[in-house]
Write an enzyme that holds these catalytic residues in place. Structure first.
Site, mmCIF file in Angstrom:
data_model
loop_
_atom_site.group_PDB
_atom_site.id
_atom_site.type_symbol
_atom_site.label_atom_id
_atom_site.label_comp_id
_atom_site.label_asym_id
_atom_site.label_seq_id
_atom_site.Cartn_x
_atom_site.Cartn_y
_atom_site.Cartn_z
ATOM 1 N N CYS A 298 -32.673 -31.896 15.693
ATOM 2 C CA CYS A 298 -32.172 -31.070 16.790
ATOM 3 C C CYS A 298 -33.223 -30.054 17.223
ATOM 4 C CB CYS A 298 -30.896 -30.359 16.388
ATOM 5 S SG CYS A 298 -31.192 -29.099 15.154
ATOM 6 N N SER B 1 -23.351 -33.719 17.912
ATOM 7 C CA SER B 1 -23.669 -33.819 19.341
ATOM 8 C C SER B 1 -22.782 -32.867 20.164
ATOM 9 C CB SER B 1 -23.477 -35.260 19.801
ATOM 10 O OG SER B 1 -22.161 -35.675 19.498
ATOM 11 N N GLU C 193 -20.593 -40.340 8.266
ATOM 12 C CA GLU C 193 -20.294 -41.626 7.635
ATOM 13 C C GLU C 193 -21.519 -42.539 7.584
ATOM 14 O OE1 GLU C 193 -19.336 -40.292 10.453
ATOM 15 O OE2 GLU C 193 -18.185 -41.673 11.724
HETATM 16 P P1 NAD Z 1 -22.134 -36.844 16.053
HETATM 17 O O1 NAD Z 1 -21.606 -35.816 16.979
HETATM 18 O O2 NAD Z 1 -21.998 -38.275 16.420
HETATM 19 O O3 NAD Z 1 -21.407 -36.716 14.610
HETATM 20 C C1 NAD Z 1 -21.325 -35.501 13.921
HETATM 21 C C2 NAD Z 1 -20.070 -35.496 13.071
HETATM 22 O O4 NAD Z 1 -18.931 -35.586 13.917
HETATM 23 C C3 NAD Z 1 -19.983 -36.639 12.077
HETATM 24 O O5 NAD Z 1 -19.485 -36.141 10.852
HETATM 25 C C4 NAD Z 1 -19.001 -37.592 12.726
HETATM 26 O O6 NAD Z 1 -18.245 -38.327 11.792
HETATM 27 C C5 NAD Z 1 -18.102 -36.688 13.545
HETATM 28 N N1 NAD Z 1 -17.603 -37.324 14.757
HETATM 29 C C6 NAD Z 1 -18.239 -38.264 15.509
HETATM 30 N N2 NAD Z 1 -17.470 -38.610 16.562
HETATM 31 C C7 NAD Z 1 -16.339 -37.887 16.482
HETATM 32 C C8 NAD Z 1 -15.167 -37.798 17.298
HETATM 33 N N3 NAD Z 1 -15.012 -38.526 18.400
HETATM 34 N N4 NAD Z 1 -14.204 -36.933 16.925
HETATM 35 C C9 NAD Z 1 -14.339 -36.182 15.814
HETATM 36 N N5 NAD Z 1 -15.428 -36.232 15.010
HETATM 37 C C10 NAD Z 1 -16.426 -37.070 15.337
HETATM 38 O O7 NAD Z 1 -23.655 -36.457 15.742
HETATM 39 P P2 NAD Z 1 -24.736 -37.268 14.903
HETATM 40 O O8 NAD Z 1 -25.145 -38.470 15.670
HETATM 41 O O9 NAD Z 1 -24.292 -37.446 13.503
HETATM 42 O O10 NAD Z 1 -25.941 -36.203 14.877
HETATM 43 C C11 NAD Z 1 -26.879 -36.067 15.892
HETATM 44 C C12 NAD Z 1 -26.533 -34.941 16.835
HETATM 45 O O11 NAD Z 1 -26.418 -33.721 16.108
HETATM 46 C C13 NAD Z 1 -27.623 -34.674 17.868
HETATM 47 O O12 NAD Z 1 -27.015 -34.414 19.099
HETATM 48 C C14 NAD Z 1 -28.345 -33.449 17.334
HETATM 49 O O13 NAD Z 1 -29.004 -32.690 18.311
HETATM 50 C C15 NAD Z 1 -27.203 -32.711 16.747
HETATM 51 N N6 NAD Z 1 -27.650 -31.744 15.753
HETATM 52 C C16 NAD Z 1 -27.575 -30.424 16.072
HETATM 53 C C17 NAD Z 1 -28.015 -29.475 15.178
HETATM 54 C C18 NAD Z 1 -27.927 -28.018 15.510
HETATM 55 O O14 NAD Z 1 -28.060 -27.198 14.596
HETATM 56 N N7 NAD Z 1 -27.708 -27.644 16.748
HETATM 57 C C19 NAD Z 1 -28.536 -29.880 13.936
HETATM 58 C C20 NAD Z 1 -28.584 -31.237 13.634
HETATM 59 C C21 NAD Z 1 -28.126 -32.166 14.551
#
Ligand code: NAD
Length: 499
Positions: A281, A226, A176
């Protein structure tokens, strides 16, 4: 104020839940748009449409599906600057880096043009008397993907390109924080010939995610984000009987051996630690020089490089090394962790806490930080900071450095810098981390290999893109067929009793 939409059945559709999230321009701190947050009913409607559109798409032969991908690649190249600009404006990353985000997604689309070859299946001729056996790879039906803010073009494409090439319909729930580029990608795919309803973009937050996890029509869920959310989605999705792959957070270590080319190692660390403001990441967040003398030489090379980093808005073009972080909350969290590092006794060698950018005082810019003498018990070591902060942990020996990286709960990426082939080989063989660089700081595999971490960086078994994606988005059906010997000597002209 711009009001963004969902993209359902080939059209932009306004949100009806009445709930919205602010989309910021991280360089100025201004709210530039509102994105609708879907209700469970809106999600269910999108799934209905996808379910209706999927059978005809699955029946379209793989070569024709691949041609849609081919055309999509052309359109991505045509609109590269437009996509990159929209991406930078919502994410904050520099313009060249935003193009890289689109490019690394595009490469997976290119790989998916090979779908006819990848979906061919297996055949055994004469498995028994008159018996042949063959395995088909069939699409799952409706798949869904939930993506993070930090690669708003690349990661959606990593998911939907193979899913669509395999004949699935796809529901994308983007972050979002930066939802505009995913909406643009959906428009481009339709221009490339994808039938309406096969790709739906549903914007939202936890409510839409939970509706995805509980919807019985959705067969598979891909998640990147995350670790705590990855773990949650994996558990709930699997217990609902879905196929789930979740990619989580990271804490990537780079081991610097005494024999490494120190200029090369320092350049690599600066790019991998501070590029995209550390919001990758695969960023290196921990430097592990082996031996005090190596550590001293490394720090001496790093400090002037870090102090010279140019931080600014994407509008400055190539003249900027990294931009703002994504939100004010992200900035606050990063600076809070920096303070904890100081309080817990780490040595802050480069202190970016007072960084201000003239004319952009309300933007979410964070200065570069370098810590030395970090120890494994500190919060800055244990937690993912996801900002421009590099921690140095001094190791007494190669074995100690190896153990440090192996003992960390995250296992996404790692690197070793050395001139010693034996050390490099040993490291690659023994380390319990999914992606390994040898004199390469960010070893993101190319489209035709697979991407995925180990330990708490990944839940599930199959990786993203490469051959694994074609396994994840299909299921195998194996047919055993027996044709008993029949008439081989001309026609029968008389009625014959059945025998
Ligand atoms: P995030 O976990 O906050 O959000 C990711 C997605 O989950 C979003 O679409 C969000 O709307 C949804 N989300 C958030 N909270 C939620 C909840 N409580 N319940 C259900 N859905 C929820 O992550 P972010 O801040 O957007 O991205 C950064 C994180 O992603 C970092 O930890 C990074 O390391 C990780 N990442 C990992 C990879 C990989 O391939 N391992 C790649 C890119 C990013």
């Amino acid at each position: 104020m711009q009001e963004l939409t969902h993209y359902i059945d080939g059209a932009h559709v306004k949100g009806t839940s009445g709930r919205f999230a602010d989309v910021f321009n991280p360089a100025t701190g201004e709210v530039q748009a509102k994105v609708p947050l879907a209700s469970a009913d809106e999600l269910a409607h999108a799934v209905d449409v996808a379910q209706k559109a999927q059978p005809a798409w699955a029946a379209t032969n793989p070569q024709r599906r691949a041609r849609v991908m081919m055309k999509f690649v052309d359109l991505l190249n045509r609109d590269m600057d437009k996509l990159a600009e929209a991406l930078s404006k919502e994410h904050g990353k520099t313009f060249p880096d935003a193009k890289g985000d689109v490019q690394r997604g595009l490469e997976v689309v290119e790989y998916c043009i090979g779908a006819p070859e990848l979906l061919k299946g297996e055949y055994t001729d004469g498995a028994g008397p008159g018996i042949d056996m063959y395995s088909m790879r069939q699409p799952l039906g409706v798949s869904a993907g939930i993506t993070p803010f930090n690669f708003p073009a690349m990661i959606p494409m990593w998911m939907f390109a193979p899913a669509l090439a395999c004949g699935n319909a796809f529901i994308l729930k983007p972050s979002e924080r930066d939802p505009s580029v995913p909406l643009m990608l959906a428009e481009l795919l339709e221009e490339a010939g994808l039938p309406k309803g096969v790709l739906q973009v549903v914007n939202g937050d936890k409510e839409a995610v939970d509706a995805i996890l509980d919807h019985e029509v959705i067969q598979s869920v891909g998640f990147v984000g995350s670790t705590p959310i990855a773990e949650y989605i994996y558990g709930r999705g699997c217990s609902n009987g879905k196929r789930v792959q979740c990619f989580g957070g990271a804490k990537n270590h780079m081991i610097v051996m005494p024999d490494a080319d120190m200029d090369q190692a320092a350049d690599a660390l600066v790019g991998a630690g501070y590029g995209a403001a550390g919001e990758r990441c695969m960023a290196i967040s921990v430097a592990v020089p082996v031996g005090d003398e190596t550590a001293d030489r490394l720090i001496e090379k790093l400090v002037p490089r870090i102090e010279k980093l140019k931080v600014g808005p994407y509008t400055a073009g190539d003249d900027v090394d990294y931009g703002p972080v994504v939100t004010a909350a992200a900035k606050e969290k990063i600076l809070g962790l920096v303070q904890s590092g100081v309080d817990q006794g780490a040595e802050l060698v480069v202190d970016g806490r007072d960084f201000k950018l003239q004319g952009y005082e309300d933007g979410f810019f964070v200065g570069a930080h370098l810590f030395d003498r970090v120890t494994p018990d500190m919060d800055i070591y244990k937690q993912e900071i996801f900002g421009p902060v590099l921690s140095t942990v001094r190791a007494g020996s190669y074995e100690e450095a190896l153990k440090l990286a192996m003992d960390h709960e995250m296992g996404n990426g790692t690197a070793i810098f050395t001139r010693d082939g034996d050390a490099a080989r040993d490291f690659a063989n023994r380390i319990n981390i999914g992606m390994v660089g040898i004199n390469v700081p960010i070893p993101v595999p190319l489209a035709y290999h697979t991407f995925g971490g180990w330990k708490k960086s990944m839940f599930g078994d199959l990786n993203q893109h490469g051959p694994d994606a074609f396994k994840f988005y299909t299921r195998t059906k194996t047919v055993t067929s027996r044709w008993p010997s029949g008439i081989k000597e001309g026609g029968e002209f008389n009625f014959k009793a059945m025998d």
